[in-house]
Enzyme design. Structure first.
Site, PDB file in Angstrom:
ATOM      1  N   ASP A 102       0.622  -1.487  -0.166  1.00 29.23           N
ATOM      2  CA  ASP A 102       0.071   0.044  -0.127  1.00 29.23           C
ATOM      3  C   ASP A 102       0.861   1.526   0.168  1.00 29.23           C
ATOM      4  OD1 ASP A 102      -1.914   1.792   0.305  1.00 29.23           O
ATOM      5  OD2 ASP A 102      -2.268   1.291   2.447  1.00 29.23           O
ATOM      6  N   PHE A 151     -10.185  -0.963   0.295  1.00 31.77           N
ATOM      7  CA  PHE A 151     -10.480  -1.888   1.387  1.00 31.77           C
ATOM      8  C   PHE A 151     -10.742  -3.799   0.825  1.00 31.77           C
ATOM      9  CE2 PHE A 151      -9.204  -4.954   5.486  1.00 31.77           C
ATOM     10  CZ  PHE A 151      -8.578  -4.252   5.707  1.00 31.77           C
TER      11      PHE A 151
HETATM   12  P1  IMP Z   1       1.269  -0.079   3.959  1.00 26.64           P
HETATM   13  O1  IMP Z   1       2.857  -0.202   4.567  1.00 26.64           O
HETATM   14  O2  IMP Z   1       1.438   0.669   3.786  1.00 26.64           O
HETATM   15  O3  IMP Z   1       2.355  -0.530   2.135  1.00 26.64           O
HETATM   16  O4  IMP Z   1       0.537  -1.921   4.342  1.00 26.64           O
HETATM   17  C1  IMP Z   1       0.776  -2.967   3.831  1.00 26.64           C
HETATM   18  C2  IMP Z   1       0.183  -3.266   5.404  1.00 26.64           C
HETATM   19  O5  IMP Z   1      -0.921  -3.344   4.552  1.00 26.64           O
HETATM   20  C3  IMP Z   1      -0.396  -5.247   4.111  1.00 26.64           C
HETATM   21  O6  IMP Z   1       0.819  -5.782   4.654  1.00 26.64           O
HETATM   22  C4  IMP Z   1      -1.454  -5.156   4.175  1.00 26.64           C
HETATM   23  O7  IMP Z   1      -1.561  -5.901   5.618  1.00 26.64           O
HETATM   24  C5  IMP Z   1      -1.724  -4.163   5.397  1.00 26.64           C
HETATM   25  N1  IMP Z   1      -3.331  -4.126   4.526  1.00 26.64           N
HETATM   26  C6  IMP Z   1      -2.949  -2.928   2.970  1.00 26.64           C
HETATM   27  N2  IMP Z   1      -4.307  -2.498   2.967  1.00 26.64           N
HETATM   28  C7  IMP Z   1      -4.950  -3.321   3.046  1.00 26.64           C
HETATM   29  C8  IMP Z   1      -6.397  -4.274   2.185  1.00 26.64           C
HETATM   30  O8  IMP Z   1      -6.894  -3.049   1.926  1.00 26.64           O
HETATM   31  N3  IMP Z   1      -6.462  -5.491   2.689  1.00 26.64           N
HETATM   32  C9  IMP Z   1      -6.241  -5.329   4.432  1.00 26.64           C
HETATM   33  N4  IMP Z   1      -4.947  -5.386   4.730  1.00 26.64           N
HETATM   34  C10 IMP Z   1      -4.133  -4.307   3.881  1.00 26.64           C
END
Ligand code: IMP
Ligand code: MG
Length: 179
Positions: A102, A151
């Site tokens: 993300d 989500f």
């Molecule tokens: P980042 O550090 O913002 O890239 O977050 C990544 C982490 O957030 C992933 O490993 C997921 O566990 C969680 N995450 C991000 N988007 C979603 C989603 O749409 N559904 C569930 N978990 C998410």
């Protein structure tokens, strides 16, 4: 199962085909290497289980469990290790397997940390990529699907620890988490 909560984004057959494709590519790219897959718990465990069975070269696997510090909606980029790897990654060709990228903060932190442990190489494989929200310069080396900023749940991915058992990759309806 409350299927009214979700809308299917990629059904199980589409996911299966994509995982097969990723496994084939990884098998070609890592021929003759020292492949070690590192799955990030818990979200990547279903993907990891299917992916390793689509890879037809020798491999090892390990898992790591992490959680973001601070508020759930605003990631600080600092990651707490809840479970570290069981084994050394020295001289291994590490492929980190993650469910979703993300902002990229989690994956960047993990990659930087692993690079300090003397591996031969570190690359990343994400089933889902939400590029719209990226705040870091990291891009995964292998991506399953590029998705819109929704989500996601299912295929191992949760909302408040639920929905991991859904077999399709689904969009969770905002009415569920905005209540
Ligand atoms: P980042 O550090 O913002 O890239 O977050 C990544 C982490 O957030 C992933 O490993 C997921 O566990 C969680 N995450 C991000 N988007 C979603 C989603 O749409 N559904 C569930 N978990 C998410
Ligand atoms: Mg995660």
């Amino acid at each position: 199962m409350n299927l009214n909560d979700v809308e299917i984004l990629y059904d199980r057959e589409t996911v299966k085909e994509k995982v097969k494709e990723l496994g084939k590519k990884i098998s070609e790219d890592y021929q003759g290497k020292n492949l070690l897959l590192v799955g990030i718990l818990k979200g990547a465990f279903v993907f990891m289980a299917d992916l390793i069975r689509e890879i037809d070269i020798p491999l090892e696997l390990d898992f790591m469990d992490v959680s973001s510090y601070g508020m759930s909606t605003v990631s600080s980029g600092e990651v707490r290790i809840l479970k570290d790897l069981d084994y050394s990654i020295k001289d291994k060709d590490v492929l980190v397997v993650e469910d979703i990228i993300d902002t990229g903060l989690t994956l960047k932190y993990i990659k930087d940390m692993l690079l300090k442990r003397g591996p031969k190489s570190v690359r990343t494989c994400c089933l889902l990529d939400k590029p719209a929200r990226r705040t870091t310069d990291i891009n995964p080396d292998y991506v399953g699907f590029i998705i819109p900023d929704e989500f996601i749940v299912g295929y191992g991915i949760d909302y408040a620890e639920k929905y991991r058992n859904y077999q399709d990759i689904c969009i969770l309806k905002p009415s569920v988490y905005q209540k």
